[in-house]
Design a protein around this motif. Structure first.
Motif, short mmCIF file in Angstrom:
data_model
loop_
_atom_site.label_atom_id
_atom_site.label_comp_id
_atom_site.label_asym_id
_atom_site.label_seq_id
_atom_site.Cartn_x
_atom_site.Cartn_y
_atom_site.Cartn_z
N ALA A 30 0.84 -1.21 0.00
CA ALA A 30 0.00 0.00 0.00
C ALA A 30 0.87 1.25 0.00
O ALA A 30 0.61 2.20 -0.76
N ARG A 31 1.88 1.28 0.83
CA ARG A 31 2.77 2.44 0.88
C ARG A 31 3.44 2.68 -0.47
O ARG A 31 3.52 3.82 -0.96
N LEU A 32 3.88 1.61 -1.13
CA LEU A 32 4.54 1.74 -2.43
C LEU A 32 3.56 2.19 -3.52
O LEU A 32 3.90 3.01 -4.37
N VAL A 33 2.34 1.66 -3.49
CA VAL A 33 1.32 2.07 -4.47
C VAL A 33 0.96 3.54 -4.25
O VAL A 33 0.84 4.30 -5.21
N GLU A 34 0.79 3.93 -3.02
CA GLU A 34 0.47 5.34 -2.71
C GLU A 34 1.56 6.27 -3.25
O GLU A 34 1.26 7.31 -3.84
N ASP A 35 2.81 5.89 -3.06
CA ASP A 35 3.92 6.71 -3.58
C ASP A 35 3.90 6.77 -5.10
O ASP A 35 4.09 7.83 -5.69
N ALA A 36 3.65 5.63 -5.75
CA ALA A 36 3.66 5.57 -7.22
C ALA A 36 2.47 6.32 -7.83
O ALA A 36 2.57 6.82 -8.95
N ALA A 37 1.36 6.39 -7.11
CA ALA A 37 0.13 7.00 -7.64
C ALA A 37 0.03 8.48 -7.35
O ALA A 37 -0.98 9.09 -7.68
N ASP A 38 1.03 9.05 -6.78
CA ASP A 38 0.98 10.46 -6.38
C ASP A 38 0.68 11.34 -7.59
O ASP A 38 1.50 11.49 -8.49
N GLY A 39 -0.54 11.88 -7.63
CA GLY A 39 -0.96 12.73 -8.74
C GLY A 39 -1.66 11.95 -9.83
O GLY A 39 -1.60 10.73 -9.88
N GLY A 40 -2.35 12.65 -10.71
CA GLY A 40 -3.02 12.01 -11.84
C GLY A 40 -4.44 11.60 -11.53
O GLY A 40 -4.99 11.92 -10.48
N PRO A 41 -5.03 10.83 -12.45
CA PRO A 41 -6.45 10.48 -12.35
C PRO A 41 -6.72 9.25 -11.47
O PRO A 41 -7.80 8.69 -11.50
N VAL A 42 -5.73 8.85 -10.69
CA VAL A 42 -5.85 7.64 -9.88
C VAL A 42 -5.70 8.02 -8.41
O VAL A 42 -4.82 8.78 -8.04
N ARG A 43 -6.59 7.47 -7.59
CA ARG A 43 -6.51 7.68 -6.14
C ARG A 43 -6.38 6.34 -5.46
O ARG A 43 -6.74 5.31 -6.03
N THR A 44 -5.90 6.36 -4.24
CA THR A 44 -5.72 5.12 -3.49
C THR A 44 -6.48 5.17 -2.18
O THR A 44 -6.77 6.25 -1.65
N ARG A 45 -6.79 4.00 -1.69
CA ARG A 45 -7.35 3.85 -0.35
C ARG A 45 -6.96 2.48 0.16
O ARG A 45 -6.70 1.55 -0.62
N ARG A 46 -6.90 2.36 1.46
CA ARG A 46 -6.59 1.09 2.10
C ARG A 46 -7.84 0.52 2.74
O ARG A 46 -8.67 1.27 3.25
N VAL A 47 -7.94 -0.80 2.71
CA VAL A 47 -9.00 -1.49 3.44
C VAL A 47 -8.36 -2.67 4.17
O VAL A 47 -7.30 -3.16 3.78
N SER A 48 -9.00 -3.08 5.22
CA SER A 48 -8.53 -4.25 5.95
C SER A 48 -9.31 -5.45 5.45
O SER A 48 -10.46 -5.64 5.83
N CYS A 49 -8.71 -6.17 4.55
CA CYS A 49 -9.15 -7.46 4.01
C CYS A 49 -10.08 -7.34 2.81
O CYS A 49 -11.19 -6.82 2.90
N LEU A 50 -9.58 -7.82 1.70
CA LEU A 50 -10.39 -7.99 0.49
C LEU A 50 -10.83 -9.45 0.33
O LEU A 50 -11.38 -9.83 -0.68
N MET A 51 -10.57 -10.26 1.33
CA MET A 51 -10.96 -11.67 1.38
C MET A 51 -10.38 -12.48 0.22
O MET A 51 -11.01 -13.39 -0.29
N GLY A 52 -9.18 -12.15 -0.18
CA GLY A 52 -8.48 -12.90 -1.23
C GLY A 52 -7.20 -13.50 -0.70
O GLY A 52 -6.18 -13.49 -1.39
N CYS A 53 -7.24 -13.98 0.52
CA CYS A 53 -6.03 -14.40 1.23
C CYS A 53 -5.17 -15.39 0.43
O CYS A 53 -3.95 -15.33 0.49
N ALA A 54 -5.78 -16.25 -0.35
CA ALA A 54 -5.01 -17.21 -1.14
C ALA A 54 -4.28 -16.54 -2.29
O ALA A 54 -3.42 -17.15 -2.93
N HIS A 55 -4.61 -15.27 -2.55
CA HIS A 55 -4.00 -14.53 -3.66
C HIS A 55 -3.20 -13.32 -3.20
O HIS A 55 -2.86 -12.46 -3.99
N GLY A 56 -2.92 -13.19 -1.91
CA GLY A 56 -2.26 -11.98 -1.39
C GLY A 56 -0.91 -11.72 -2.04
O GLY A 56 -0.23 -12.66 -2.41
N CYS A 57 -0.64 -10.50 -2.27
CA CYS A 57 -1.25 -9.23 -1.90
C CYS A 57 -2.29 -8.82 -2.96
O CYS A 57 -2.04 -8.93 -4.15
N ASN A 58 -3.42 -8.30 -2.49
CA ASN A 58 -4.57 -8.00 -3.34
C ASN A 58 -4.85 -6.51 -3.48
O ASN A 58 -4.66 -5.75 -2.52
#
Length: 124
Positions: A30-58
């Motif tokens: 999340a920290r790396l994505v937030e840094d990479a997305a700084d600016g532009g038409p994309v925003r970030t948010r964090r959530v606790s659990c997308l229920m894809g544990c077998a596929h982490g990181c999601n």
């Protein structure tokens, strides 16, 4: 229209060691994505659990009125974060949310888990 990257900050890959690591793999990604997305038409948010544990990181790539995607099996590394953001920017540019495969960043190929159609409007 804003495209959102929703990042699961509780994801732990199989090699996570709570005795050695102070943050989850998802929080690090999340920290790396937030840094990479700084600016532009994309925003970030964090959530606790997308229920894809077998596929982490999601992550989920979402925008109103567009196809939405869940991607997983990422490592908490800058290269993966940059590929996620690059794909999200292409999603933002697309009227439908669909990005032709030939335009996908190499780093997201093989990481798609689900695709969701846009929600219907209030009239059904």
């Amino acid at each position: 229209m804003t495209t959102w990257i929703t990042i699961c900050d509780t994801c732990k890959r199989d090699d996570w060691d709570g005795a050695r690591e102070t943050e989850t793999h998802g929080a690090a990604l999340a920290r790396l994505v937030e840094d990479a997305a700084d600016g532009g038409p994309v925003r970030t948010r964090r959530v606790s659990c997308l229920m894809g544990c077998a596929h982490g990181c999601n992550v989920a790539i979402q925008a109103a009125g567009k196809l939405n995607y869940t991607l997983g099996r990422f490592a908490p590394e800058a290269e993966d974060a940059e590929a996620i953001v690059a794909y999200a920017r292409l999603h933002a540019e697309s009227a439908s949310g669909q990005v032709p495969y030939r335009q996908w960043p190499q780093g997201v190929k093989g990481h798609f888990v689900t695709r969701h159609p846009p929600l219907p409007g209030d009239d059904g």
